[in-house]
Design an enzyme around this catalytic site. Sequence first.
Site, PDB file in Angstrom:
ATOM      1  N   ASN A 169       0.824  -1.212   0.000  1.00 35.07           N
ATOM      2  CA  ASN A 169       0.000   0.000   0.000  1.00 35.07           C
ATOM      3  C   ASN A 169       0.852   1.253   0.000  1.00 35.07           C
ATOM      4  OD1 ASN A 169      -0.185   1.703   2.744  1.00 35.07           O
ATOM      5  ND2 ASN A 169       0.363  -0.416   3.220  1.00 35.07           N
TER       6      ASN A 169
ATOM      7  N   CYS B 138       6.128   3.674   9.114  1.00 36.92           N
ATOM      8  CA  CYS B 138       5.551   3.852   7.788  1.00 36.92           C
ATOM      9  C   CYS B 138       6.653   4.156   6.759  1.00 36.92           C
ATOM     10  CB  CYS B 138       4.529   4.962   7.816  1.00 36.92           C
ATOM     11  SG  CYS B 138       3.648   5.090   6.262  1.00 36.92           S
TER      12      CYS B 138
HETATM   13  C1  LIG Z   1      -3.417   0.338   3.831  1.00 39.79           C
HETATM   14  C2  LIG Z   1      -2.561   0.256   5.031  1.00 39.79           C
HETATM   15  C3  LIG Z   1      -2.372   1.379   5.797  1.00 39.79           C
HETATM   16  C4  LIG Z   1      -1.588   1.328   6.920  1.00 39.79           C
HETATM   17  N1  LIG Z   1      -1.495   2.432   7.687  1.00 39.79           N
HETATM   18  C5  LIG Z   1      -0.791   2.378   8.846  1.00 39.79           C
HETATM   19  C6  LIG Z   1      -0.768   3.480   9.724  1.00 39.79           C
HETATM   20  O1  LIG Z   1      -1.394   4.494   9.473  1.00 39.79           O
HETATM   21  N2  LIG Z   1      -0.045   3.369  10.849  1.00 39.79           N
HETATM   22  C7  LIG Z   1       0.650   2.246  11.176  1.00 39.79           C
HETATM   23  O2  LIG Z   1       1.277   2.210  12.230  1.00 39.79           O
HETATM   24  N3  LIG Z   1       0.652   1.178  10.359  1.00 39.79           N
HETATM   25  C8  LIG Z   1      -0.067   1.224   9.215  1.00 39.79           C
HETATM   26  N4  LIG Z   1      -0.123   0.104   8.410  1.00 39.79           N
HETATM   27  C9  LIG Z   1       0.631  -1.113   8.791  1.00 39.79           C
HETATM   28  C10 LIG Z   1      -0.210  -2.119   9.575  1.00 39.79           C
HETATM   29  O3  LIG Z   1      -0.659  -1.592  10.795  1.00 39.79           O
HETATM   30  C11 LIG Z   1       0.564  -3.389   9.883  1.00 39.79           C
HETATM   31  O4  LIG Z   1       1.704  -3.066  10.635  1.00 39.79           O
HETATM   32  C12 LIG Z   1       1.027  -4.105   8.653  1.00 39.79           C
HETATM   33  O5  LIG Z   1       0.012  -4.080   7.661  1.00 39.79           O
HETATM   34  C13 LIG Z   1       1.424  -5.572   8.911  1.00 39.79           C
HETATM   35  O6  LIG Z   1       0.364  -6.351   9.413  1.00 39.79           O
HETATM   36  P1  LIG Z   1      -0.538  -7.324   8.493  1.00 39.79           P
HETATM   37  O7  LIG Z   1       0.383  -8.235   7.796  1.00 39.79           O
HETATM   38  O8  LIG Z   1      -1.495  -7.982   9.426  1.00 39.79           O
HETATM   39  O9  LIG Z   1      -1.247  -6.432   7.527  1.00 39.79           O
HETATM   40  C14 LIG Z   1      -0.926   0.143   7.275  1.00 39.79           C
HETATM   41  C15 LIG Z   1      -1.117  -1.002   6.502  1.00 39.79           C
HETATM   42  C16 LIG Z   1      -1.933  -0.947   5.410  1.00 39.79           C
HETATM   43  C17 LIG Z   1      -2.167  -2.179   4.577  1.00 39.79           C
END
Ligand SMILES: Cc1cc2nc3c(=O)[nH]c(=O)nc-3n(C[C@H](O)[C@H](O)[C@H](O)COP(=O)(O)O)c2cc1C
Lengths: 444, 435
Positions: free
Chosen positions: B77, B139
């Site tokens: 993303n 991020c």
């Molecule tokens: C579209 C999107 C937006 C995200 N925005 C943030 C955010 O604003 N702040 C943050 O700490 N992590 C953000 N993340 C990261 C997620 O919180 C998480 O750390 C990451 O997706 C890994 O976990 P997962 O494999 O379960 O998705 C975002 C992830 C995605 C997909």
Amino acid sequence: MANSQTTSGIVAGRLPADRIAKNFGDLHPAYQPHEAAVAADRCYFCHDAPCMTACPTSIDIPLFIRQIATGTPEAAAKTIFEQNILGGMCARVCPTETLCEEACVRETAEGKPVEIGRLQRYATDTLMARNAHPFTRAASTGKKVAVVGAGPSGLACAHRLAMLGHDVVIFEARPKAGGLNEFGIAAYKAPNHFAEREVAWLMQIGGITMEEGKALGRDITLAGLKADYDAVFLSIGLGGVNALRAEGEDKDGVRDAVDFIADLRQSGDLTGLPVGRDVVVIGGGMTAVDAAVQSKLLGAENVTIAYRRGQESMSASRYEQDLAAQNGVRLMFNLRPVAVHGNGSAAEIELEYTTTEGGKLTGTGETIRLKADQVFKAIGQTLTDAPEGIAIEGGKIAVTGAGRTSVAGVWAGGDCASGGEDLTVTAVAEGRDAALDIHATLTA
Amino acid sequence: MADLTTEFLGIKSPNPFWLASAPPTDKEYNVRRAFEAGWGGVVWKTLGSEGPPVVNVNGPRYGAIYGADRRLLGLNNIELITDRPLQTNLEEITRVKKDYPDRALIVSLMVPCDEESWKAILPLVEETGADGIELNFGCPHGMAERGMGSAVGQVPEYITMVTEWCKKYYSKPVIVKLTPNITDIRNPARAAFQGNADAVSLINTINSITSVDLDLMAPQPTIDGKGTHGGYCGPAVKPIALNMVAEIARDPQTHGKPISAIGGITTWRDAAEFMVMGAGNVQVCTAAMTYGFKVVQEMISGLSQWMDDKGYTSTSDFIGQAVPNVTDWQYLNLNYVTKAKIDQDACIKCGRCYAACEDTSHQAIWMKPGRVFEVNDAECVACNLCVDVCPVESCISMVELQAGEMDERTGKVVEAEYANWTTHPNNPAALKAAE
Ligand SMILES: Cc1cc2nc3c(=O)[nH]c(=O)nc-3n(C[C@H](O)[C@H](O)[C@H](O)COP(=O)(O)O)c2cc1C
Ligand SMILES: Cc1cc2nc3c(=O)[nH]c(=O)nc-3n(C[C@H](O)[C@H](O)[C@H](O)COP(=O)(O)OP(=O)(O)OC[C@H]3O[C@@H](n4cnc5c(N)ncnc54)[C@H](O)[C@@H]3O)c2cc1C
Ligand code: SF4
Ligand code: SF4
Ligand code: SF4
């Protein structure tokens, strides 16, 4: 009054046009791209794949399926056509349940093979839809080859020869090419004039002249061909049909199944094709099943297949038998015809029960009678038109190696030649292999 | 059914499944529905400073990697932090926390790297009644270019500094969310705890380009013919996250410190694996984005069933249990000898083990007539490749040779004693030590 399923006698229009159209639609609808991707993903890309060994034309199945999976069905089609130029027809008519899919390791694992036939169709349809021919001819060799019979075997042989740079003339007795692809295969296996389109597509290779309405023995002779051409390939199929040897066989309503099927395949409007109310088909092979199922689909009320041996001996595959049963065809075993009764035209058939002792079939003496205003004979085809002086073995043209006959410079393949099963795919393999042998001989 | 209640930094939640800071936790509407669906807690979508909010692209912001049947394996993303006004978010957080006192509600923050900015926002967050904060130092796109997010997370000194400010201006737990876009995850983790962080959470997304449009000659997702790297997450990143969690859990400097695990958690089993690897709870983003909030029901039932089966009555019974079994390569027992063994009844004769071993491994599988595949013990190095490629589960197993048995490959008798590389005669360092 319009005819219905219960109208007596052999009549047309037993079912309304929309039902007929539905009945004779595609047996297995074509895959949509996503379905193909999911089906392709099931393939394990086996080493020295068993499915490939089971395919008479040895198509590289794991490779073509992987090509589909990676979004290149056109490349997949090319993999198929390199081995089997009639891969489109074979995808529709091969009894995959006794060939590649039977050997698939996922059949072993789960009883659910990778759907190789449907994937093959997806690939070949995709490429053929572009109407582009994937092969070009090699430089001309200046050699001329005569092919007799434009069925799958002759077409495969001619295509490979043309590709290798030879000029080919095909002599075909009928007014239309295709052989049993055009006149024999069940209508619902290759609807929408597929056989005809496939021939036209195959001919795009160039270098092949089609002489329709020219029969060996009638219009041309083997000696003449031998004099005019560098090599001859005989692929005349099996033109005759075995007799029932039952009393009353000559009554109206008793017919060769292959003729009925040929009429059906050439009929422009199936609502105009007559069929009996009580149809009995004698035989146990694919032809018997096709005649029975298509009679039912045309609207016959009762359709029975009577086979003289037990179910396990039937040459129609289990899948074909199930298809018949699903369509409401009754399968009866250990019954052989003794007489057709009726006043001028057939009304009943009398069948005798049989047993097999020590491999020999004998009648028990007990008989039954079934209503039958139409009887189809489907007890095997025989070789006719074999040229004089050519060696015959087991009722077929004797061949050794890649289709060499007893006459130098003459090859044979497909149903008319000894060895191999009588299947479209086997005919293609034999035609192709004979072409390679002819090429090797002519360029030696 | 096992009690899944989990206490993390003194914050109680009915289960260890929290939603990670991301679109699922973007606003009151989502978070209320997530709580109704059963999620134990949420980390609110990252807030920025007062003032005009950031803007997102208006073209596609996600890219995907698929497995069979379009199963989403990885998501990429290029979204930024919240694009809604700070005040709106704060009001919503206050309302939701009041209505769901039993659920964990953490506020994720990312503001410029100066004390003033943090000093300004923290009291506002404190007022919402939320249970804690998470510092988004992870991020990898959009914000890093502005000196925030992973730009901070990649410099341990900054992490310590900002964490200290937060501890100074905020009374509740401070979680530091780490970026995986770094060589050694232990350094930022140590830095966070040095700044008195209460916990670390990891991983944020991994720098990535999912795919290239071969017609446009541009990365995907493509915005008007151009693309940029984004952050990778989903099932594909789990192994990376798991290793990073393990590294922190077993680092003597951070061992035993609270960790909230994130990265590819999709099923109860993933969650259990992270927890036995030292995580006090888990956070989920992509699984929810793929399947909706309802997936938590499977996570809850699966974890409970496993706990019941194992006789665990509380999540604390198993948290960290696998950590002692993570070691460095040189301490693995070199006298542990196994050989691949093929179960002929289970084998479906696909030949994949053969192709793999013959072409790319140790030529230790025979293909015998009738497609019978057998392992040649004299060549098998027990690499496990055949097991990994065999389509039939448990068809090939690794059978341990007992002490006293002969290893046909080396011609040596298997010894009962544990022996590792540090004392192996081939190890130059070991020789030196012996001299
Ligand atoms: C579209 C999107 C937006 C995200 N925005 C943030 C955010 O604003 N702040 C943050 O700490 N992590 C953000 N993340 C990261 C997620 O919180 C998480 O750390 C990451 O997706 C890994 O976990 P997962 O494999 O379960 O998705 C975002 C992830 C995605 C997909
Ligand atoms: C009803 C029926 C259904 C079948 N269904 C299937 C199926 O579903 N799947 C499958 O794999 N196989 C099926 N088969 C078998 C398959 O059709 C044949 O094995 C295959 O067509 C044989 O190919 P061929 O080229 O050898 O002969 P044919 O297809 O019979 O072609 C021979 C050609 O030679 C021509 N010819 C004959 N004599 C002469 C002559 N003297 N001079 C010039 N030309 C001549 C014929 O007109 C014909 O065009 C079926 C067969 C029948 C009868
Ligand atoms: S046997 Fe089945 S799984 Fe193996 S390559 Fe052939 S189609 Fe694929
Ligand atoms: S474990 Fe490795 S070396 Fe041994 S048989 Fe399997 S693939 Fe070959
Ligand atoms: S990979 Fe597994 S199923 Fe396939 S041949 Fe080897 S042992 Fe048998």
